[in-house]
Structures are given as C-alpha cells and as structure tokens.
Design an enzyme around this catalytic site. Sequence first.
Site, mmCIF file in Angstrom:
data_model
loop_
_atom_site.group_PDB
_atom_site.id
_atom_site.type_symbol
_atom_site.label_atom_id
_atom_site.label_comp_id
_atom_site.label_asym_id
_atom_site.label_seq_id
_atom_site.Cartn_x
_atom_site.Cartn_y
_atom_site.Cartn_z
ATOM 1 N N SER A 112 25.503 33.009 -0.601
ATOM 2 C CA SER A 112 25.008 33.545 0.660
ATOM 3 C C SER A 112 26.081 34.243 1.491
ATOM 4 C CB SER A 112 24.357 32.406 1.443
ATOM 5 O OG SER A 112 23.713 32.915 2.564
ATOM 6 N N HIS A 113 26.323 33.741 2.695
ATOM 7 C CA HIS A 113 27.252 34.394 3.620
ATOM 8 C C HIS A 113 28.692 33.933 3.400
ATOM 9 C CE1 HIS A 113 25.771 30.598 5.006
ATOM 10 N NE2 HIS A 113 26.864 30.451 5.713
ATOM 11 N N ASP A 276 23.584 39.567 5.239
ATOM 12 C CA ASP A 276 24.652 38.765 4.633
ATOM 13 C C ASP A 276 24.782 39.020 3.136
ATOM 14 O OD1 ASP A 276 22.269 37.583 3.901
ATOM 15 O OD2 ASP A 276 23.121 35.573 3.812
ATOM 16 N N ASP A 278 23.576 37.755 0.340
ATOM 17 C CA ASP A 278 22.405 37.876 -0.524
ATOM 18 C C ASP A 278 21.188 38.464 0.179
ATOM 19 O OD1 ASP A 278 22.195 35.569 1.045
ATOM 20 O OD2 ASP A 278 20.932 34.554 -0.410
ATOM 21 N N ASP A 280 19.432 37.695 2.963
ATOM 22 C CA ASP A 280 18.335 36.982 3.623
ATOM 23 C C ASP A 280 18.560 36.772 5.114
ATOM 24 O OD1 ASP A 280 20.248 35.049 3.262
ATOM 25 O OD2 ASP A 280 18.999 33.676 2.105
ATOM 26 N N ARG A 281 19.798 36.944 5.578
ATOM 27 C CA ARG A 281 20.043 36.761 7.013
ATOM 28 C C ARG A 281 20.030 38.101 7.744
ATOM 29 N NH1 ARG A 281 24.235 31.955 8.218
ATOM 30 N NH2 ARG A 281 23.327 30.438 6.795
ATOM 31 N N LYS A 375 13.754 33.811 3.693
ATOM 32 C CA LYS A 375 14.023 34.631 4.862
ATOM 33 C C LYS A 375 14.460 36.006 4.375
ATOM 34 C CE LYS A 375 18.586 32.481 5.598
ATOM 35 N NZ LYS A 375 18.599 31.296 4.747
HETATM 36 C C1 G16 Z 1 20.863 28.236 4.190
HETATM 37 C C2 G16 Z 1 19.393 28.030 4.198
HETATM 38 C C3 G16 Z 1 18.868 28.233 5.591
HETATM 39 C C4 G16 Z 1 19.573 27.315 6.563
HETATM 40 C C5 G16 Z 1 21.057 27.477 6.435
HETATM 41 C C6 G16 Z 1 21.696 26.375 7.212
HETATM 42 O O1 G16 Z 1 21.118 29.569 4.566
HETATM 43 O O2 G16 Z 1 18.768 28.946 3.333
HETATM 44 O O3 G16 Z 1 17.491 28.034 5.597
HETATM 45 O O4 G16 Z 1 19.222 27.572 7.868
HETATM 46 O O5 G16 Z 1 21.447 27.354 5.092
HETATM 47 O O6 G16 Z 1 23.025 26.304 6.987
HETATM 48 P P1 G16 Z 1 23.837 25.037 7.463
HETATM 49 O O7 G16 Z 1 23.309 23.835 6.719
HETATM 50 O O8 G16 Z 1 25.236 25.423 7.113
HETATM 51 O O9 G16 Z 1 23.620 24.922 8.946
HETATM 52 P P2 G16 Z 1 21.849 30.571 3.581
HETATM 53 O O10 G16 Z 1 21.728 31.903 4.247
HETATM 54 O O11 G16 Z 1 23.242 30.034 3.520
HETATM 55 O O12 G16 Z 1 21.115 30.469 2.283
#
Ligand code: G16
Length: 542
Positions: A112-113, A276, A278, A280-281, A375
């Site tokens: 992800s990010h 980000d 991938d 989704d953000r 997302k």
């Molecule tokens: C992931 C999940 C999101 C969630 C986030 C929370 O995001 O897909 O639904 O809100 O983690 O992150 P943390 O547990 O660090 O607060 P992503 O974009 O990293 O896949």
Amino acid sequence: MIRKVTTEPYADQKPGTSGLRKKVSVFRQPNYVENFIQSIFDSLEGFQGKTLVIGGDGRFYNPQVIQKVIRMAAANGFGRALVGRGGIVSTPAVSHLIRKYGAYGGIILSASHNPGGPDEDFGIKYNIGNGGPAPEGITDAIHAHSERIERYLTLDAGDVDLDAEGRTIIGDMEVEIIDPVADYAELMQTLFDFDAIRALFESGFRIRFDAMHAVTGPYATEIFEKRLAAPPGSVVNSVPKPDFGGHHPDPNLVHAKDLHDLMMSDDGPDFGAASDGDGDRNLIIGKGLFVTPSDSLAILAANAHLAPGYAKGLRGIARSMPTSAAADRVAARLGIDCHVTPTGWKFFGNLLDAGMATICGEESAGAGSDHVREKDGLWAVLLWLNILASRRQSVKDIVVEHWASHGRNYYSRHDYENVDTAAAHALMQALRARIEELPGTTVQGLTVRAADDFAYHDPVDQSTSEHQGIRIRFEGGSRLVFRLSGTGTSGATLRVYMERFEADPARQSIDTQQALQSLIAAAEELACIRNHVARDVPSVIT
Ligand code: G16
C-alpha cells in the site's frame, strides 16, 4: 510438471489490517512467499478450474513474486490467471476484475502506502469472489495453516512474459496478460458524467494529480488526460517505479507536501489530488484548503446524487469507528443509516453485499462505493470532479457551505510511528484497565460521558470483532480514540484520533490544532503518551 516442495513454517505470517506486510528481506527468505501463498490456497475450497486475478503495485520484488504466484496457482489447479500487463493492477481494479470476470478471487502484491525498494516493504493480500479483502475467518485460517505448513506445490516452468498482452498456457492453466486500465476506465465512465467533467476542464479548470510514481499513474493519465481532456502534464509522477522514486507513496500532508504547498499558493491549480502505492487511498486539496478524509466522505455522500451512478440516492453510509461523525450527520439528514465498523475495508464488504450501504469511508484516506469492494482513490477524485462540474463552485466554498449546513467536526490524527511495541501495548493496556472508572471524571475541563473498547457485531454474518480501539466520549460530542496500527512493518504505531463538533458557523474557521487543544492535552493526561512511548511529539499530524 507439478513439484511438491517440502517446507517448514515461519512464525510470523499473521495477516494484519490489510494482508501480510513485511520488509522485502523477510519476503526474500527461502520459501517465505511460497509458504504464504500455499497457506492461502489451502485455506480455500472449490477453486479448481476457476480464475485467479493477479496484480501488484509495481514495487520492488513484484515481478518475481508474480511469477511464483502464477506457477503455484497452476500447480494448485486454477484454470486461468488474469494478470495485469507488467504485473501492474491497482487494488480497486483487481476488485473490479474479480467481479467483472466472475473470478474465484485475487492476489494483490502491495504494501500500500508503505515505501518500496530492496530495504523497504512488500505485501501480499488475498481478495475473495465478491472482490473484497478476505474476511477474518479466512485470514485466521491462512495464519493457522502457515503455522503448520509442510509442503507447497509449484510447477517446473519458465517465466511468463508479463509485458506482452495475450494468452499462454502453463501446466493446465491459461495465463492471460491484460491491459490493467481498460476495464476500470470503462467502469468509471458508467458512474460519472464524463461530458460534464470534460466541459469543466474546457472552461479552464485546472487539476494536478500526483500519482507518486505508484500504480495510479497509467490509470490517471488515461482517464484525466486522454478521456477527460485535462491538459497534458496534469498528472505528475505518472510512471510507476519499484522504489516510488525514493518517496513514500502515502498521500498525506507529509509525503505529498509539494502538492500541498502548490495548492496553498496563489498560482496553484483549482484542484489537487493524489493516491497511494496501490491506488486505493485518496488525498483531496482545494485551492487553499485541505479536505480531511472524514469531511470528504461526508461531502461526497451529501452530493453523490449529482453523479449518474448515484442519482437514485444512497442506501446507507458506512464509516470506520475512528472516522469522524460528519458522515453520520449527512446520513441523518438523508434519512438513511450510518454503520460504524472497525478499521479495515474488509468490514464494509458484508454491508455492501447486503445492500445496506452505498458509500463507505475511513479517516485513513479511503473512500469508495458499491461499484467495487475496495476503497478507490481515483473514484473519490472523479466523484469530487463530478460534483465540482455540477455545482461550479470552488472546493473551499463547497466545504464551508457543508460545515454551515451540517456543522463542522474538527478532526485530527496524531501518529507516533515506530515506537517500542511492548511500550505501545502497555499504554493501551493501562487505558483499557481504566475504562470503567472514566465516565463522570473530568480531564482538561472535559467530562467523560462514556468509554469503551470498541467491539463490532456484524449485522450480516453475526461475527464479533473485539478490541478495535479505545473510545472516550465527552459531554458535548467531543471524542478521543486510541488504537494501534495494523499496517506498520517495524515497531508499533500508536494512533490518537481527536474530534470536536462545532455547530456555530461563526466559530468554524479556527485552526484545527487550536480547536482541538484541550482534547490533545486530555489525550496526554489520560494515556501518559510521553512516558509510555518516550516521544515528545507525534511523528505525523494529519
Ligand atoms: C489498510 C486498510 C484500511 C485501513 C488502514 C488502516 O489500508 O485497507 O481499510 O483503514 O489499513 O491502517 P492502520 O491499521 O495502520 O491504521 P491500506 O491503504 O494500507 O491498505
């Protein structure tokens, strides 16, 4: 020929908030990837002969892992693999491909990010047939299997050319390399009024979309510059790179500072956005105003009917618990439910499948709808553009009008990154131990009305998820939330979420940190953050 390889378990393959995320060096250990992929396959049933979607965000180690997954999918009996050209598919586009082609599931290679590169992060997530992240029942089974794995299945076969679109056969499985963008761009065209957005750009409206050298570059270039005729150069950092150009592909005010600074300047464009690693953000910034993800969710929900895909209205809204209650106010106004779930997109899947929610969002820069089960960063940007094209007002005017009509939920998140894991858990434990004695006490002039450790009861599958964050609610509607991140790869990250409601428009333009001052002090007094994690200030404030 199928090869059965003997292996031994690794102790640390428990999927977090969003799949398995570790340093690349961890994934490069012998059989580490194979163990996890086999644990996924061995936790599933009935996929023989069916389709698996495979894609990643293009980060370092992506191509090698894609080849491993293709060989193992063939050896385990999948009938077809749909793979994005160059190994690239954004997370929301994987979700769409699974749904559109009736695939059994999908494997997404992304952290992800989080940053990418040989010394940075990698990740693997599994999505189920509805296109969404695997629910806890499956991730728990994967973890349990990874702890007792003894063998995995692979194929003695060479690499597939990931850059050439077309079909090839390996073992008994067909591999189809597809254009990762086309199906997704078509889907967006069914949801939004592309003619109106094109007319907005033709009127001189300017956008800057920062793809952060991550997966959305090719998608954004195709959609914004080609299909919507935004001026060339509107999409920046558009070429995906294995190390994201050395930056964190995290669309927040720290890592997208250049975009933020430009948007705060007099000669910046009308609309700034980023996504980000991938895809989704989302990050949304108007001229002179950053829109918090919580406000963005509320404003998107309040105005969604302006886009063709949502013209009939919303069935419901869903938000994660730490996300502000701004969306709740919109739902109340619209006469629909607002569901409150734990952090993690997987919790929205059942609500979307059951038709109980149309739009979902999280404070962590995620928003999306029932068009997919993830997302979707570009979706959020396009919905904003559709709203702007329809209302022909600035982002700032739309936000300020929204606050005036619905009230403003001042909101901020303070992150303490990479702190000692034991210390972070001790902080949470100490708070948890005091939950029952807090109601009625006064901290920094604020009286605690209720406190709990958030537990979610899923209304669809009746499952319960406990310990999802400590909520402390004060008289007057202010709130503090404490939780530990589930996505970090080193140490622990403590997140402290602050929220305060202000109904009076005359008092809605105070600086956010200023407006939240007593809550920030109350967080320190209640949790003794400095003592526990040995930090004077948060690493990131959003
Ligand atoms: C992931 C999940 C999101 C969630 C986030 C929370 O995001 O897909 O639904 O809100 O983690 O992150 P943390 O547990 O660090 O607060 P992503 O974009 O990293 O896949």
